[in-house]
Motif scaffolding. Sequence first.
Motif, short mmCIF file in Angstrom:
data_model
loop_
_atom_site.label_atom_id
_atom_site.label_comp_id
_atom_site.label_asym_id
_atom_site.label_seq_id
_atom_site.Cartn_x
_atom_site.Cartn_y
_atom_site.Cartn_z
N ILE A 102 -107.52 22.18 -43.14
CA ILE A 102 -107.79 22.23 -44.64
C ILE A 102 -107.49 23.66 -45.21
O ILE A 102 -106.86 23.84 -46.07
N LYS A 103 -107.67 24.71 -44.24
CA LYS A 103 -107.37 25.92 -44.70
C LYS A 103 -105.77 26.33 -45.02
O LYS A 103 -105.36 27.16 -45.35
N ASN A 104 -105.03 25.29 -44.12
CA ASN A 104 -103.62 25.38 -44.24
C ASN A 104 -102.86 24.75 -45.49
O ASN A 104 -101.77 24.95 -45.81
N ILE A 105 -103.98 24.28 -46.31
CA ILE A 105 -103.39 23.72 -47.57
C ILE A 105 -102.95 24.82 -48.47
O ILE A 105 -103.69 25.84 -48.62
N THR A 106 -101.77 24.82 -48.96
CA THR A 106 -101.28 25.78 -49.95
C THR A 106 -101.93 25.91 -51.09
O THR A 106 -102.52 24.76 -51.85
N THR A 107 -102.11 27.11 -51.67
CA THR A 107 -102.67 27.38 -53.14
C THR A 107 -101.64 27.67 -53.94
O THR A 107 -101.95 28.28 -55.21
N ASP A 108 -100.51 27.27 -53.68
CA ASP A 108 -99.29 27.77 -54.69
C ASP A 108 -98.99 26.53 -55.91
O ASP A 108 -97.99 26.92 -56.33
N ASN A 109 -99.69 25.67 -55.62
CA ASN A 109 -99.60 24.41 -56.70
C ASN A 109 -101.04 24.05 -57.43
O ASN A 109 -102.06 24.31 -56.55
N PRO A 110 -101.01 23.57 -58.26
CA PRO A 110 -102.14 23.07 -58.98
C PRO A 110 -103.15 22.30 -57.95
O PRO A 110 -104.31 22.52 -57.91
N LYS A 111 -102.61 21.11 -57.54
CA LYS A 111 -103.56 20.19 -56.61
C LYS A 111 -103.87 20.93 -55.29
O LYS A 111 -105.36 21.05 -54.79
N GLY A 112 -103.12 21.64 -54.56
CA GLY A 112 -103.60 22.48 -53.50
C GLY A 112 -104.58 23.46 -53.63
O GLY A 112 -105.65 23.74 -53.08
N LEU A 113 -104.59 24.31 -54.66
CA LEU A 113 -105.30 25.13 -55.18
C LEU A 113 -106.83 24.47 -55.42
O LEU A 113 -107.89 24.93 -55.25
N GLN A 114 -106.65 23.43 -56.22
CA GLN A 114 -108.16 22.75 -56.57
C GLN A 114 -108.74 22.04 -55.47
O GLN A 114 -110.00 22.22 -55.23
N GLN A 115 -108.09 21.49 -54.33
CA GLN A 115 -108.50 21.07 -53.04
C GLN A 115 -109.07 21.99 -52.18
O GLN A 115 -110.29 22.06 -51.95
N ARG A 116 -108.39 23.22 -52.20
CA ARG A 116 -109.19 24.44 -51.45
C ARG A 116 -110.52 25.08 -52.04
O ARG A 116 -111.40 25.16 -51.45
N VAL A 117 -110.46 25.05 -53.49
CA VAL A 117 -111.69 25.78 -54.05
C VAL A 117 -112.65 24.43 -53.99
O VAL A 117 -113.86 24.95 -54.03
N PHE A 118 -112.25 23.19 -53.94
CA PHE A 118 -113.41 22.41 -53.99
C PHE A 118 -114.04 22.36 -52.69
O PHE A 118 -115.35 22.33 -52.46
N VAL A 119 -113.41 22.37 -51.65
CA VAL A 119 -114.02 22.64 -50.34
C VAL A 119 -114.82 23.83 -50.12
O VAL A 119 -115.81 23.85 -49.59
N ASP A 120 -114.29 24.96 -50.58
CA ASP A 120 -115.08 26.31 -50.72
C ASP A 120 -116.37 26.19 -51.37
O ASP A 120 -117.44 26.55 -51.03
N ILE A 121 -116.24 25.46 -52.55
CA ILE A 121 -117.64 25.28 -53.28
C ILE A 121 -118.58 24.40 -52.59
O ILE A 121 -119.74 24.74 -52.47
N MET A 122 -118.25 23.21 -52.09
CA MET A 122 -119.18 22.25 -51.53
C MET A 122 -119.50 23.01 -50.27
O MET A 122 -120.70 22.50 -49.89
N LEU A 123 -118.49 23.67 -49.30
CA LEU A 123 -119.25 24.05 -48.07
C LEU A 123 -120.14 25.26 -48.34
O LEU A 123 -121.35 25.29 -47.92
N HIS A 124 -119.98 26.44 -49.45
CA HIS A 124 -120.81 27.48 -49.42
C HIS A 124 -122.01 27.20 -50.17
O HIS A 124 -123.02 27.96 -49.84
N PHE A 125 -121.91 26.24 -50.95
CA PHE A 125 -123.12 25.83 -52.00
C PHE A 125 -123.68 24.64 -51.71
O PHE A 125 -124.68 24.25 -52.26
N ALA A 126 -123.45 24.26 -50.34
CA ALA A 126 -123.94 23.10 -49.54
C ALA A 126 -124.51 22.02 -50.48
O ALA A 126 -125.47 21.46 -50.73
#
Length: 300
Positions: A41-65
Amino acid sequence: MYAKVHIFLKVFKGSLKKLRSEGKDRVTHHAPIPAPDMAKIKNITTDNPKGLQQRVFVDIMLHFARRGNEGLRNLRRDSFSFEVDENGHEYAFVAHEEVEKKRQGVHRDDCPKQAVMYATGDPDCPIQNLKKYLSKLNESCQFFFQRPKKSFSQQCWYDNMVLGVNKLSKMMNDISEEAKLSQIFTNHCLRATAASVLSHSGVEHSVIKTITGHRNISSLQPYIQTTDTGTKHKCSSILSTYSNKHDQPTPHEDTNTPALPSTHNVQSNSFLVNQTQSPYSLFQNANINSGANITININK
């Protein structure tokens, strides 16, 4: 009337027993995401709209449980704020109180969430990804999760349209398929991952409860009782070699050493050591009470 209720309860218990015997009473809990899959999941690129959104989604769901799909569509661009703690470390937190899972008779203040997301300083820093995401959102749309543009400019990467409930509910399903994870995970699996990882890392359950927002520690059990693959393998290896270990003397065992004389005349909380001709008698005619400290100095 009582007889009818008694018969009903008897039939009901019989039905439950039958279901248990068929293995249909088991509850399947959301599986934590293994570390190798999280690395993908961390290998997903953040250089495009979809990849950046997916990474942020995972970070928020994980850190804020966060719970599965709860309140995702209602998140807004101003839902997260940034601050610096007394040690100079930057972190993000939810700027407003959210309406989460309803608990009858429980006030929201009885189980407040204290989850935050800290900056890491590395290229995969969740704070930097969040800030980048916020800077690329469409200013005409107040919602946090906006539809990614297929053709995007340098300034705006998202349409003036909020993502639908169905799309948000399947976010981890899509990530699982696109990142080729070991299985299809759900949004709630990220919450399970947060609780499981913290528990296995030695964080006290009372602290984990403040991150996840659970009312009591017993509610955490489905998450924290899971065992990772490495630990399962280690336990299996221990059990597999158990008989082999007992075929050999222990490191301190000397098979040529004669057995010590047995102790007898045990009385209440003390024991008597009778005089014996054995060279191993350290105490002759001694009355030793329980709780006594004995220091033995042996001169070789």
